[in-house]
Enzyme design. Sequence first.
Site, PDB file in Angstrom:
ATOM      1  N   LYS A 240       0.478  -1.379  -0.149  1.00 49.29           N
ATOM      2  CA  LYS A 240      -0.133  -0.144   0.040  1.00 49.29           C
ATOM      3  C   LYS A 240       1.207   1.317  -0.151  1.00 49.29           C
ATOM      4  O   LYS A 240       0.490   1.850   1.096  1.00 49.29           O
ATOM      5  CB  LYS A 240      -0.931  -0.220   1.280  1.00 49.29           C
ATOM      6  CG  LYS A 240      -2.491  -0.865   0.677  1.00 49.29           C
ATOM      7  CD  LYS A 240      -2.497  -0.955   1.899  1.00 49.29           C
ATOM      8  CE  LYS A 240      -4.296  -1.938   2.133  1.00 49.29           C
ATOM      9  NZ  LYS A 240      -3.827  -3.691   2.837  1.00 49.29           N
TER      10      LYS A 240
HETATM   11  O1  LIG Z   1      -5.014  -4.243  -0.128  1.00 46.33           O
HETATM   12  C1  LIG Z   1      -5.428  -4.640   0.651  1.00 46.33           C
HETATM   13  O2  LIG Z   1      -4.817  -6.416   0.074  1.00 46.33           O
HETATM   14  C2  LIG Z   1      -6.921  -4.490   2.155  1.00 46.33           C
HETATM   15  C3  LIG Z   1      -7.452  -3.987   1.094  1.00 46.33           C
HETATM   16  C4  LIG Z   1      -8.384  -3.579   2.486  1.00 46.33           C
HETATM   17  O3  LIG Z   1      -9.378  -2.851   1.826  1.00 46.33           O
HETATM   18  N1  LIG Z   1      -8.599  -4.464   3.357  1.00 46.33           N
HETATM   19  C5  LIG Z   1      -7.800  -5.292   3.928  1.00 46.33           C
HETATM   20  O4  LIG Z   1      -8.390  -5.979   4.537  1.00 46.33           O
HETATM   21  N2  LIG Z   1      -6.640  -5.550   3.177  1.00 46.33           N
HETATM   22  C6  LIG Z   1      -5.282  -6.019   3.654  1.00 46.33           C
HETATM   23  O5  LIG Z   1      -6.512  -7.683   3.539  1.00 46.33           O
HETATM   24  C7  LIG Z   1      -5.659  -8.490   4.196  1.00 46.33           C
HETATM   25  C8  LIG Z   1      -7.281  -8.709   5.101  1.00 46.33           C
HETATM   26  O6  LIG Z   1      -7.013 -10.057   6.030  1.00 46.33           O
HETATM   27  P1  LIG Z   1      -7.867 -10.456   7.000  1.00 46.33           P
HETATM   28  O7  LIG Z   1      -8.892  -9.846   7.595  1.00 46.33           O
HETATM   29  O8  LIG Z   1      -6.737 -11.711   7.571  1.00 46.33           O
HETATM   30  O9  LIG Z   1      -8.579 -11.710   6.071  1.00 46.33           O
HETATM   31  C9  LIG Z   1      -4.631  -7.764   5.418  1.00 46.33           C
HETATM   32  O10 LIG Z   1      -3.520  -8.383   4.706  1.00 46.33           O
HETATM   33  C10 LIG Z   1      -5.708  -6.502   4.985  1.00 46.33           C
HETATM   34  O11 LIG Z   1      -3.827  -4.496   4.666  1.00 46.33           O
END
Ligand SMILES: O=C(O)c1cc(=O)[nH]c(=O)n1[C@@H]1O[C@H](COP(=O)(O)O)[C@@H](O)[C@H]1O
Length: 269
Positions: free
Chosen positions: A95
Amino acid sequence: MTFGARLHAAIADRGPFCVGVDPHSVLLQEWGLGDDVAGLESFALTAVEAIAPYVSVIKPQSAFYERFGSRGIAVLERVIAESRAAGALVLLDVKRGDIGSTSQAYADAYLDPTSPLASDAITVSPFLGFGSLDPIIDTARRHDGGVFVLALTSNKEGPEVQHACTDDGTVAGRMLDHLRRLNADAEPLGSFGAVVGATIGATEEDLAFNGPVLAPGFGAQGGTIADVRRLFGTAAAVLPSSSREVLRLGPDRAAMRDFVQRTNEELRA
Ligand SMILES: O=C(O)c1cc(=O)[nH]c(=O)n1[C@@H]1O[C@H](COP(=O)(O)O)[C@@H](O)[C@H]1O
């Protein structure tokens, strides 16, 4: 071969499920590991070994490695190399977003194939202005890399910025317009994607921009397969992405593998 073309082929071959390798300290504890570099290494490489041969995309979140300093970064380098060796594309979740001259340094760090952290694609933040990402976009084009731009993120705070109105629609809509322009004429799929959370409920934005949608928030944050079907029907390709929901099944490799294979089958159906 462009990133878009490689991703298109990988999804056809393995399915669309993207798994995040995010070594949270609480997960290290649940796996019976120390919250230290040895624990990080064991966790991340076990997850990669179990999952990377079966998914199209592995998405390590850089912060979970950075918190251990240079030795954590060294583990991230191995996660990238071993995921790619197992046939997965690596979307490095960093990001990043900065003024143009600094954006070039980020591009060199993550998208130049001679860098130790070189990945197939990265996540970027466009909120310094989409044009500040130009060096990253140009570097991705030069090296057949991909870029996923935050548009409608999965967190509840996102709408404050992303739903704000400009003369030409919402901020998120403008980001999608930029992506539509970058992906114009790409076959079979553009290399410039958008991040749109699986948790956003509904959107009136036009998700047909000829590029892939990364849909985090699937799993632990509450997004379901029904949400993915409802939200992303018009998208050219969608990568539902989950981290904790899969990693909580470890260190049992078979449980992680079976879950990702089953999820890919359900998402394909
Ligand atoms: O860009 C991302 O991956 C991301 C964007 C977003 O809007 N929301 C989001 O949760 N993420 C990333 O996606 C992952 C979600 O993780 P879990 O919630 O464990 O499935 C994390 O690495 C967050 O940083």
